[in-house]
Design a protein around this motif. Structure first.
Motif, mmCIF file in Angstrom:
data_model
loop_
_atom_site.group_PDB
_atom_site.id
_atom_site.type_symbol
_atom_site.label_atom_id
_atom_site.label_comp_id
_atom_site.label_asym_id
_atom_site.label_seq_id
_atom_site.Cartn_x
_atom_site.Cartn_y
_atom_site.Cartn_z
ATOM 1 N N LEU A 71 -11.529 -14.634 -12.779
ATOM 2 C CA LEU A 71 -11.631 -15.733 -13.737
ATOM 3 C C LEU A 71 -12.647 -16.771 -13.258
ATOM 4 O O LEU A 71 -13.404 -17.328 -14.068
ATOM 5 C CB LEU A 71 -10.265 -16.382 -13.944
ATOM 6 N N HIS A 72 -12.664 -17.023 -11.971
ATOM 7 C CA HIS A 72 -13.637 -17.965 -11.400
ATOM 8 C C HIS A 72 -15.064 -17.451 -11.612
ATOM 9 O O HIS A 72 -15.939 -18.190 -12.076
ATOM 10 C CB HIS A 72 -13.350 -18.146 -9.909
ATOM 11 N N ALA A 73 -15.290 -16.180 -11.288
ATOM 12 C CA ALA A 73 -16.625 -15.599 -11.441
ATOM 13 C C ALA A 73 -17.021 -15.503 -12.911
ATOM 14 O O ALA A 73 -18.168 -15.794 -13.275
ATOM 15 C CB ALA A 73 -16.665 -14.214 -10.794
ATOM 16 N N ALA A 74 -16.076 -15.098 -13.765
ATOM 17 C CA ALA A 74 -16.375 -14.952 -15.190
ATOM 18 C C ALA A 74 -16.783 -16.282 -15.805
ATOM 19 O O ALA A 74 -17.687 -16.338 -16.652
ATOM 20 C CB ALA A 74 -15.165 -14.379 -15.924
ATOM 21 N N THR A 75 -16.128 -17.350 -15.387
ATOM 22 C CA THR A 75 -16.490 -18.674 -15.897
ATOM 23 C C THR A 75 -17.925 -19.027 -15.518
ATOM 24 O O THR A 75 -18.688 -19.552 -16.337
ATOM 25 C CB THR A 75 -15.513 -19.733 -15.347
ATOM 26 N N MET A 76 -18.299 -18.704 -14.292
ATOM 27 C CA MET A 76 -19.672 -18.961 -13.861
ATOM 28 C C MET A 76 -20.664 -18.124 -14.652
ATOM 29 O O MET A 76 -21.714 -18.609 -15.091
ATOM 30 C CB MET A 76 -19.822 -18.682 -12.365
ATOM 31 N N LEU A 77 -20.355 -16.856 -14.858
ATOM 32 C CA LEU A 77 -21.247 -15.981 -15.611
ATOM 33 C C LEU A 77 -21.381 -16.442 -17.061
ATOM 34 O O LEU A 77 -22.461 -16.362 -17.657
ATOM 35 C CB LEU A 77 -20.726 -14.541 -15.574
ATOM 36 N N HIS A 78 -20.284 -16.905 -17.617
ATOM 37 C CA HIS A 78 -20.290 -17.353 -19.020
ATOM 38 C C HIS A 78 -21.116 -18.617 -19.196
ATOM 39 O O HIS A 78 -21.833 -18.775 -20.199
ATOM 40 C CB HIS A 78 -18.848 -17.587 -19.482
ATOM 41 N N ARG A 79 -21.038 -19.503 -18.214
ATOM 42 C CA ARG A 79 -21.762 -20.777 -18.314
ATOM 43 C C ARG A 79 -23.240 -20.636 -17.968
ATOM 44 O O ARG A 79 -24.078 -21.373 -18.494
ATOM 45 C CB ARG A 79 -21.107 -21.804 -17.387
ATOM 46 N N ASN A 80 -23.535 -19.705 -17.079
ATOM 47 C CA ASN A 80 -24.912 -19.556 -16.603
ATOM 48 C C ASN A 80 -25.500 -18.247 -17.126
ATOM 49 O O ASN A 80 -25.355 -17.189 -16.503
ATOM 50 C CB ASN A 80 -24.950 -19.579 -15.075
ATOM 51 N N LYS A 81 -26.162 -18.306 -18.250
ATOM 52 C CA LYS A 81 -26.731 -17.104 -18.857
ATOM 53 C C LYS A 81 -27.869 -16.530 -18.023
ATOM 54 O O LYS A 81 -28.263 -15.377 -18.216
ATOM 55 C CB LYS A 81 -27.234 -17.420 -20.273
ATOM 56 N N ASP A 82 -28.410 -17.327 -17.107
ATOM 57 C CA ASP A 82 -29.519 -16.879 -16.264
ATOM 58 C C ASP A 82 -29.050 -16.484 -14.862
ATOM 59 O O ASP A 82 -29.856 -16.416 -13.927
ATOM 60 C CB ASP A 82 -30.583 -17.981 -16.154
ATOM 61 N N PHE A 83 -27.765 -16.235 -14.714
ATOM 62 C CA PHE A 83 -27.211 -15.863 -13.402
ATOM 63 C C PHE A 83 -27.985 -14.679 -12.836
ATOM 64 O O PHE A 83 -28.203 -13.672 -13.519
ATOM 65 C CB PHE A 83 -25.732 -15.514 -13.548
#
Length: 299
Positions: A195-207
């Protein structure tokens, strides 16, 4: 954020569903058979597309390690072909896929904890099918996060912690292998990390940090040490207890060979996402307490 997890009954899927209920702004949806059956790839694309996820968590798998030696075609169909189709479905929707893999992609001969760039060399069909799944996922979706984990347990499903508690209710002593080492990993922690990683991926489209990461509990032990901690903790909470006797892998033959060293370094995941698993004893204590007190929500 809408998170779709494949499989309903797995430990990580159940843990994600429970964790999602406590997170504001997060909806976790699980989908499994018959709507989505990894052994039948034609069911996968439409089932995932219909759920309209922001992130796909590929958690469903064929996990019967010994049985896989007799069912290699089914193991590869689910863990390789099916996993690749899940990643393809996510790619068609333009969303990332988080895929769960295993320490069994390694042969266990390394002296230290494995890192992501170490050579893979699975010992059996299960590990080989999961390694093929990693490759299929990476090929199907460039926005992939492959998480290798190990020695997973939880209040849900079938796992080592539940087995030890069940055996201790009927026996005075339990013989447990002491020459296989690894990182006991709570599926509750895996769910929190996802959930922590998914939130980051969702917020940062340029990850830009997609690829393979190891995700396991902090600290190491052998199966016998893990069993002893489980049962000593159970005793403190009024649950069953038994003595643990050390045996070797040779004393407990299985159809599929297990790695002697399953230790995984999770440093890469910690650096990329700023998340580190709790000490394994702490996480195990929480799960044992829930099980002994009747707090399990799973079978």
């Amino acid at each position: 954020m809408r998170l779709l997890v494949t499989g309903r009954d797995g430990q990580v899927a159940a843990s994600l569903l429970a964790a999602g209920q406590a997170r504001a702004g997060v909806e976790v949806v699980a989908i499994g058979r018959p709507e989505l059956d990894l052994a039948w790839p034609d069911t996968i694309i439409d089932a995932i597309a219909g759920a309209k996820p922001d992130i796909v968590v590929s958690a469903a798998a064929y996990t019967a390690v010994d049985q896989a030696e007799d069912e290699p075609d089914l193991a590869f169909a689910v863990n390789a072909t099916g996993a690749g189709k899940v990643a393809e479905a996510a790619a068609r929707l333009g969303v990332p896929v988080i895929h769960l893999s295993t320490d069994y992609v390694f042969d266990g001969t390394k002296a230290d904890a494995y890192i992501e760039t170490d050579p893979t060399a699975p010992l059996g069909v299960y590990g080989a099918s999961k390694l093929a799944g990693e490759q299929a996922v990476a090929s199907a979706n460039p926005r992939h996060l492959i998480l290798r984990t190990a020695w997973v347990y939880s209040p849900f499903g079938k796992n080592f912690v539940k087995t030890m508690l069940r055996l201790a209710a009927d026996r005075d002593e339990i013989s447990v292998v002491s020459d296989q080492w690894g990182n006991p990993t709570s599926a509750l922690d895996v769910a929190d990390a996802i959930l922590h990683a998914a939130t980051m991926l969702h917020r940062n489209k340029d990850f830009a940090g997609f690829g393979i990461c190891h995700l396991a509990g902090s600290g190491e032990t052998n199966w016998s040490g893990f069993a002893g901690h489980i049962l000593d903790t159970s005793l403190k909470f009024g649950g069953p207890w038994a003595r643990v006797g050390d045996i070797t892998t040779m004393d407990y033959p299985t159809k599929a060979r297990r790695p002697a060293n399953s230790r995984l370094s999770s440093a890469k995941f910690g650096a990329a996402f700023g998340w580190t698993a709790p000490d394994w004893q702490k996480s195990a204590r929480e799960v044992v307490h829930r099980l002994v007190s009747g707090g399990s929500n799973g079978p």
